[in-house]
Design a protein around this motif. Structure first.
Motif, PDB file in Angstrom:
ATOM      1  N   VAL A 187     -69.957 -19.511 -25.901  1.00  0.00           N
ATOM      2  CA  VAL A 187     -70.357 -20.869 -26.488  1.00  0.00           C
ATOM      3  C   VAL A 187     -69.867 -20.935 -27.908  1.00  0.00           C
ATOM      4  O   VAL A 187     -69.470 -22.262 -28.192  1.00  0.00           O
ATOM      5  N   GLN A 188     -69.881 -20.274 -28.775  1.00  0.00           N
ATOM      6  CA  GLN A 188     -69.393 -20.437 -30.172  1.00  0.00           C
ATOM      7  C   GLN A 188     -67.906 -20.689 -30.092  1.00  0.00           C
ATOM      8  O   GLN A 188     -67.358 -21.591 -30.711  1.00  0.00           O
ATOM      9  N   LEU A 189     -67.055 -19.906 -29.112  1.00  0.00           N
ATOM     10  CA  LEU A 189     -65.660 -20.266 -28.954  1.00  0.00           C
ATOM     11  C   LEU A 189     -65.385 -21.878 -28.616  1.00  0.00           C
ATOM     12  O   LEU A 189     -64.670 -22.478 -28.956  1.00  0.00           O
ATOM     13  N   ARG A 190     -66.301 -22.117 -27.467  1.00  0.00           N
ATOM     14  CA  ARG A 190     -66.145 -23.464 -26.919  1.00  0.00           C
ATOM     15  C   ARG A 190     -66.279 -24.393 -27.955  1.00  0.00           C
ATOM     16  O   ARG A 190     -65.688 -25.669 -28.249  1.00  0.00           O
ATOM     17  N   ASN A 191     -67.498 -24.312 -28.904  1.00  0.00           N
ATOM     18  CA  ASN A 191     -67.628 -25.362 -29.936  1.00  0.00           C
ATOM     19  C   ASN A 191     -66.881 -25.515 -30.935  1.00  0.00           C
ATOM     20  O   ASN A 191     -66.303 -26.518 -31.429  1.00  0.00           O
ATOM     21  N   ARG A 192     -66.110 -24.364 -31.256  1.00  0.00           N
ATOM     22  CA  ARG A 192     -65.168 -24.271 -32.309  1.00  0.00           C
ATOM     23  C   ARG A 192     -63.732 -24.965 -31.986  1.00  0.00           C
ATOM     24  O   ARG A 192     -63.188 -25.801 -32.393  1.00  0.00           O
ATOM     25  N   MET A 193     -63.606 -24.664 -30.563  1.00  0.00           N
ATOM     26  CA  MET A 193     -62.370 -25.542 -29.810  1.00  0.00           C
ATOM     27  C   MET A 193     -62.606 -27.106 -29.796  1.00  0.00           C
ATOM     28  O   MET A 193     -61.740 -27.844 -29.916  1.00  0.00           O
ATOM     29  N   ILE A 194     -63.973 -27.440 -29.568  1.00  0.00           N
ATOM     30  CA  ILE A 194     -64.159 -28.798 -29.354  1.00  0.00           C
ATOM     31  C   ILE A 194     -64.028 -29.490 -30.992  1.00  0.00           C
ATOM     32  O   ILE A 194     -63.165 -30.496 -31.044  1.00  0.00           O
ATOM     33  N   LEU A 195     -64.385 -28.657 -31.967  1.00  0.00           N
ATOM     34  CA  LEU A 195     -64.597 -29.197 -33.518  1.00  0.00           C
ATOM     35  C   LEU A 195     -62.879 -29.290 -33.806  1.00  0.00           C
ATOM     36  O   LEU A 195     -62.445 -30.193 -34.188  1.00  0.00           O
ATOM     37  N   SER A 196     -62.087 -28.376 -33.268  1.00  0.00           N
ATOM     38  CA  SER A 196     -60.712 -28.395 -33.584  1.00  0.00           C
ATOM     39  C   SER A 196     -59.992 -29.509 -32.987  1.00  0.00           C
ATOM     40  O   SER A 196     -59.028 -30.100 -33.804  1.00  0.00           O
ATOM     41  N   ALA A 197     -60.024 -29.742 -31.541  1.00  0.00           N
ATOM     42  CA  ALA A 197     -59.553 -30.788 -31.054  1.00  0.00           C
ATOM     43  C   ALA A 197     -60.085 -32.248 -31.714  1.00  0.00           C
ATOM     44  O   ALA A 197     -59.260 -32.971 -31.736  1.00  0.00           O
ATOM     45  N   ARG A 198     -61.114 -32.318 -32.028  1.00  0.00           N
ATOM     46  CA  ARG A 198     -61.684 -33.571 -32.623  1.00  0.00           C
ATOM     47  C   ARG A 198     -60.873 -33.786 -34.002  1.00  0.00           C
ATOM     48  O   ARG A 198     -60.543 -34.830 -34.487  1.00  0.00           O
ATOM     49  N   ARG A 199     -60.751 -32.745 -34.760  1.00  0.00           N
ATOM     50  CA  ARG A 199     -60.414 -32.605 -36.045  1.00  0.00           C
ATOM     51  C   ARG A 199     -58.722 -33.123 -35.871  1.00  0.00           C
ATOM     52  O   ARG A 199     -58.124 -34.150 -36.503  1.00  0.00           O
ATOM     53  N   ILE A 200     -58.121 -32.606 -34.848  1.00  0.00           N
ATOM     54  CA  ILE A 200     -56.749 -33.107 -34.506  1.00  0.00           C
ATOM     55  C   ILE A 200     -56.371 -34.529 -33.968  1.00  0.00           C
ATOM     56  O   ILE A 200     -55.800 -35.176 -34.549  1.00  0.00           O
ATOM     57  N   ILE A 201     -57.384 -35.019 -33.337  1.00  0.00           N
ATOM     58  CA  ILE A 201     -57.423 -36.327 -32.787  1.00  0.00           C
ATOM     59  C   ILE A 201     -57.712 -37.349 -34.187  1.00  0.00           C
ATOM     60  O   ILE A 201     -57.075 -38.369 -34.200  1.00  0.00           O
TER      61      ILE A 201
END
Length: 75
Positions: A14-28
């Motif tokens: 869950v922590q990894l998924r949340n970090r990946m979501i935040l990273s994707a949003r930051r890139i966008i």
């Protein structure tokens, strides 16, 4: 005497998924177009990093996400 590096605790799924979501949003957010061009890499919209980020968000059910206050391709 050399000391061993302290092992870092592993992230849960869950922590990894949340970090990946935040990273994707930051890139966008960083690559969001200004007048149909990416301000970071200068490519036409969508640029390759944004494409990859949206592919990931789509795979976790958040593919329609857009930066707040930026619903079109112009700021």
């Amino acid at each position: 005497m050399a000391t061993q590096p302290r092992p870092r605790p592993s992230l849960s799924a869950v922590q990894l998924r949340n970090r990946m979501i935040l990273s994707a949003r930051r890139i966008i957010t960083e690559h969001w177009p200004r007048v149909d061009r990416c301000p970071v890499c200068g490519c036409g919209w969508p640029c390759p990093p944004t494409d990859t980020a949206y592919d990931y968000l789509t795979s976790v059910g958040q593919g329609s996400w857009a930066p707040p206050g930026r619903t079109g391709s112009r700021p």
